[in-house]
Design an enzyme around this catalytic site. Structure first.
Site, short mmCIF file in Angstrom:
data_model
loop_
_atom_site.label_atom_id
_atom_site.label_comp_id
_atom_site.label_asym_id
_atom_site.label_seq_id
_atom_site.Cartn_x
_atom_site.Cartn_y
_atom_site.Cartn_z
N LYS A 97 45.06 41.82 37.42
CA LYS A 97 43.80 41.37 38.02
C LYS A 97 42.99 40.64 36.97
O LYS A 97 42.76 41.16 35.87
CB LYS A 97 43.00 42.57 38.54
CG LYS A 97 41.75 42.16 39.33
CD LYS A 97 42.13 41.76 40.73
CE LYS A 97 40.96 41.12 41.48
NZ LYS A 97 40.75 39.70 41.07
N GLN A 118 40.53 41.95 29.60
CA GLN A 118 40.58 42.38 31.00
C GLN A 118 41.28 43.73 31.16
O GLN A 118 40.97 44.49 32.08
CB GLN A 118 41.28 41.32 31.84
CG GLN A 118 40.89 41.31 33.30
CD GLN A 118 39.55 40.65 33.55
OE1 GLN A 118 39.23 39.62 32.97
NE2 GLN A 118 38.75 41.23 34.43
N LYS A 121 38.45 46.29 30.40
CA LYS A 121 37.37 46.14 31.38
C LYS A 121 37.80 46.72 32.73
O LYS A 121 37.06 47.49 33.35
CB LYS A 121 37.01 44.66 31.54
CG LYS A 121 35.91 44.37 32.54
CD LYS A 121 35.76 42.89 32.82
CE LYS A 121 35.45 42.11 31.58
NZ LYS A 121 35.16 40.68 31.87
N LYS A 133 44.76 37.08 33.01
CA LYS A 133 43.83 35.94 33.05
C LYS A 133 44.65 34.68 33.16
O LYS A 133 45.83 34.65 32.77
CB LYS A 133 42.96 35.89 31.79
CG LYS A 133 41.64 35.18 32.00
CD LYS A 133 40.65 36.01 32.79
CE LYS A 133 39.29 35.30 32.88
NZ LYS A 133 38.29 36.16 33.54
N GLY A 172 38.00 34.00 40.62
CA GLY A 172 37.38 32.85 39.98
C GLY A 172 36.87 33.18 38.58
O GLY A 172 36.87 34.32 38.13
N ASP A 173 36.45 32.15 37.88
CA ASP A 173 35.84 32.26 36.56
C ASP A 173 35.11 30.94 36.35
O ASP A 173 34.81 30.23 37.32
CB ASP A 173 36.91 32.53 35.49
CG ASP A 173 36.33 32.98 34.15
OD1 ASP A 173 35.99 34.16 34.03
OD2 ASP A 173 36.20 32.14 33.24
N THR A 217 28.73 39.94 38.86
CA THR A 217 28.76 39.94 37.39
C THR A 217 27.36 39.89 36.81
O THR A 217 27.03 40.64 35.88
CB THR A 217 29.61 38.77 36.86
OG1 THR A 217 30.90 38.78 37.48
CG2 THR A 217 29.77 38.87 35.36
N ASN A 248 26.98 30.92 37.64
CA ASN A 248 26.92 32.03 38.58
C ASN A 248 26.37 33.30 37.94
O ASN A 248 25.48 33.96 38.48
CB ASN A 248 28.32 32.28 39.12
CG ASN A 248 28.33 33.25 40.27
OD1 ASN A 248 27.73 33.00 41.30
ND2 ASN A 248 29.00 34.37 40.10
#
Length: 452
Positions: A97, A118, A121, A133, A172-173, A217, A248
Site C-alpha cells: 500500500k 511506508q 507508517k 511506493k 495518489g501522491d 493527510t 492537498n
C-alpha cells in the site's frame, strides 16, 4: 541529502554499510534507512532473535523493484518517454500500500525512500497493510487532460500486472489527484475486465471513494500536533501555525487548524511563500491552486492582509506550530534555528521526511515537540485502508464517521509512539518511538512467517 549522517551503533552499522554499497547514488533512501536503523538499534539489542532472523538485513531490501518505460503521445503528435517505478517493499502485514507520485524530481532513490517509510507508517496505523511506493518523472502540470489520460493509460499498461486488491493497492501522491486516479483506475478496469474498487484508493466519492480521504493527510497532521500538545497540557487554540506547500496536504491542514481555533498564517509553492496575519483564506487558496492552478503570489495580489516573499521558505515567520507539507528535505538546520528563535513549540510533518537530520536534531535538542512524517502524516494511508474496508463490504460511511475513525487512529499512533519512546528510555522522542513501534509490528510478523 543535506546533512552528514551521524555514526550508527555497531549493531546496525554493518546493515547500513550494505545499503550504501548496494545503493550508492540514492541519498534520500540512505537517509531514511539511517534514521530507522539509529532508532531500532536498542530493539535489536533487547531482542537477539530479531538479529538471528536477519530482520534488519531483510527489511531494508525491497521484496520487488519494478522499473519500466512509459511511452505516450502529446497533443502535438510527438512521442514522449518517461520512466515508471513501483517499489514493493514489504507485504508481511498485508497487501502493498502506498501512493504514486508524478513529478520531474522522481527517481529511484526518492521512490525507495518513500516506500521504506511506508512500511513503518502503515504498520503504525494498525490497519493490516504493507509498504510500497511508485510513480514517474512525468510532470502533469501544464498538460492537457487528454495528455494526462494518455500518459496514465500507458503507465497502467505495464503496472496493472503487478496490482490487485490482495496484492498491491496504490493511491495518489504529489501530481496524482482525482483526475489521474480516475484515468489509472479506468485503464486497469479495461485491461483486466474486473471492477476491483478496492485495488485503488483516493477514488471519487461517487464511484467507490471514501469520505475524508482527500482531507485525511492534512487533517491527520493537525490532529497529531494536537495530540502532542495535549500530552503537555495545552492545545492549538489561539496558536499561530506555519504551513509550507499549497497542495492537498497543506490546504486541509490549514482548514483543520482554523477549525480547531488556531491561526494558520503561511502557505508556499516553489516560487516563494505568502504570510497572512489575518489567517490564510482557505477558499481563496483553493481557488488559486486547485481551480486556476496559479502561483502562490496570486493569493497576495488578491488579499490585502497578505504579502508575498519571492524565492524564500516560510520558516522565517514566527509561529507556535510548524507543519511542513511540501516535499522531502525542505526544512534545514537554518530553518529550524529560525523557527526555534521565533518560539515554535511543535512541528508535525505533513510531508514525507521534510526535515533534514540536522533540523530534527535542532528541534529535539531545543525541547520542541517533533512529530515525524511516518506518524504525523499517516492519516492519508489510514483513511485509504478505511476506503479499502468500505469497498470490500460494499459500504459507505458518512464524513463524520470517517473523520472520527481517522482521529482515533491518529490518537492510537501517537500513543504507540509515545509508549515505545518511554519503553526504550527516550521519553517524548517521537522519531524513535514511531520507528520502534512500527518496526516491532513488522518484525514480529516477519519472525512468525519465516525467512521469505
Amino acid at each position: 541529502m543535506t546533512d552528514t549522517l551521524a555514526a550508527l551503533p555497531a549493531s546496525v552499522s554493518n546493515v547500513f554499510d550494505t545499503v550504501t554499497g548496494r545503493n550508492p547514488h540514492e541519498p534520500e533512501f540512505q537517509q531514511a534507512v539511517h534514521e530507522v536503523l539509529h532508532s531500532i538499534a536498542p530493539v535489536l539489542d533487547r531482542h537477539p532473535r530479531f538479529v538471528d532472523a536477519g530482520i534488519a538485513e531483510r527489511i531494508v531490501e525491497p521484496e520487488r523493484q519494478i522499473m519500466f518505460r512509459v511511452p505516450w503521445i502529446d497533443d502535438a503528435g510527438r512521442v514522449r518517454v518517461n520512466r515508471g517505478y513501483r517499489i514493493q517493499f514489504s507485504s508481511v502485514l498485508g497487501p502493498y500500500k502506498g501512493g504514486l507520485r508524478f513529478h520531474p524530481s522522481v527517481n529511484l532513490s526518492i521512490i525507495k525512500f518513500l516506500g521504506f517509510e511506508q512500511i513503518f507508517k502503515n504498520a503504525l496505523t494498525g490497519q493490516g497493510i504493507g509498504g510500497a511506493k511508485g510513480g514517474s518523472d512525468f510532470d502533469p502540470h501544464g498538460r492537457s487532460d487528454a495528455e494526462v489520460m494518455r500518459f496514465c493509460q500507458s503507465f497502467m499498461n505495464e503496472l496493472y500486472r503487478h496490482l490487485g486488491e490482495h496484492t498491491d493497492v496504490p493511491a495518489g501522491d504529489i501530481g496524482v489527484g482525482a483526475r489521474e486516479i480516475g484515468f489509472l483506475f479506468g485503464q486497469y478496469r479495461k485491461i483486466t475486465n474486473r471492477h476491483e474498487s478496492g485495488m485503488f484508493t483516493g477514488k471519487g466519492v461517487q464511484w467507490g471513494g471514501a469520505e475524508v480521504r482527500t482531507e485525511a493527510t492534512g487533517y491527520g497532521a493537525v490532529f497529531f500536533a494536537e495530540e502532542m500538545l495535549a500530552a503537555r497540557g495545552t492545545s492549538l487554540e489561539g496558536l499561530r501555525v506555519g504551513v509550507s506547500g499549497s497542495g492537498n496536504v497543506a490546504i486541509y491542514a490549514i482548514a483543520k487548524a482554523h477549525e480547531l481555533g488556531a491561526l494558520p498564517v503561511t502557505a508556499s509553492d516553489s516560487s516563494g511563500y505568502v504570510v497572512d496575519d489575518d489567517g490564510i483564506d482557505v477558499d481563496l487558496l483553493r481557488e488559486i491552486k486547485e481551480v486556476e492552478r496559479a502561483r502562490i503570489s496570486e493569493y497576495a495580489a488578491r488579499r490585502p492582509s497578505a504579502r508575498f516573499v519571492e524565492g524564500a521558505r516560510p520558516w522565517e515567520v514566527a509561529v507556535d506550530v510548524a507543519i511542513p507539507s511540501a516535499t522531502q528535505n525542505e526544512l534545514d538546520e537554518d530553518d529550524a534555528r529560525a523557527l526555534i528563535a521565533g518560539g515554535v513549540r511543535a512541528v508535525a510533518e505533513g510531508a514525507n521526511m521534510p526535515s533534514t537530520p540536522a533540523a530534527v536534531a535542532a528541534f529535539q535538542s531545543s525541547g520542541v515537540l517533533f512529530g515525524p512524517g511516518k506518524a504525523a502524516n499517516a492519516g492519508g494511508v489510514a483513511t485509504s485502508a478505511l476506503e479499502m474496508s468500505q469497498n470490500a463490504a460494499r459500504q459507505r460511511w458518512s464524513f463524520g464517521d470517517s473523520e472520527r475513525k481517522l482521529r482515533a487512529i491518529i490518537a492510537d499512533i501517537h500513543g504507540a509512539a509515545l509508549d515505545a519512546s518511554e519503553r526504550y528510555g527516550r521519553p517524548g522522542d517521537y522519531v524513535a518511538g514511531a520507528n520502534i513501534a512500527g518496526f516491532e509490528r513488522v518484525a514480529h510478523a516477519m519472525l512468525a512467517q519465516g525467512v521469505i
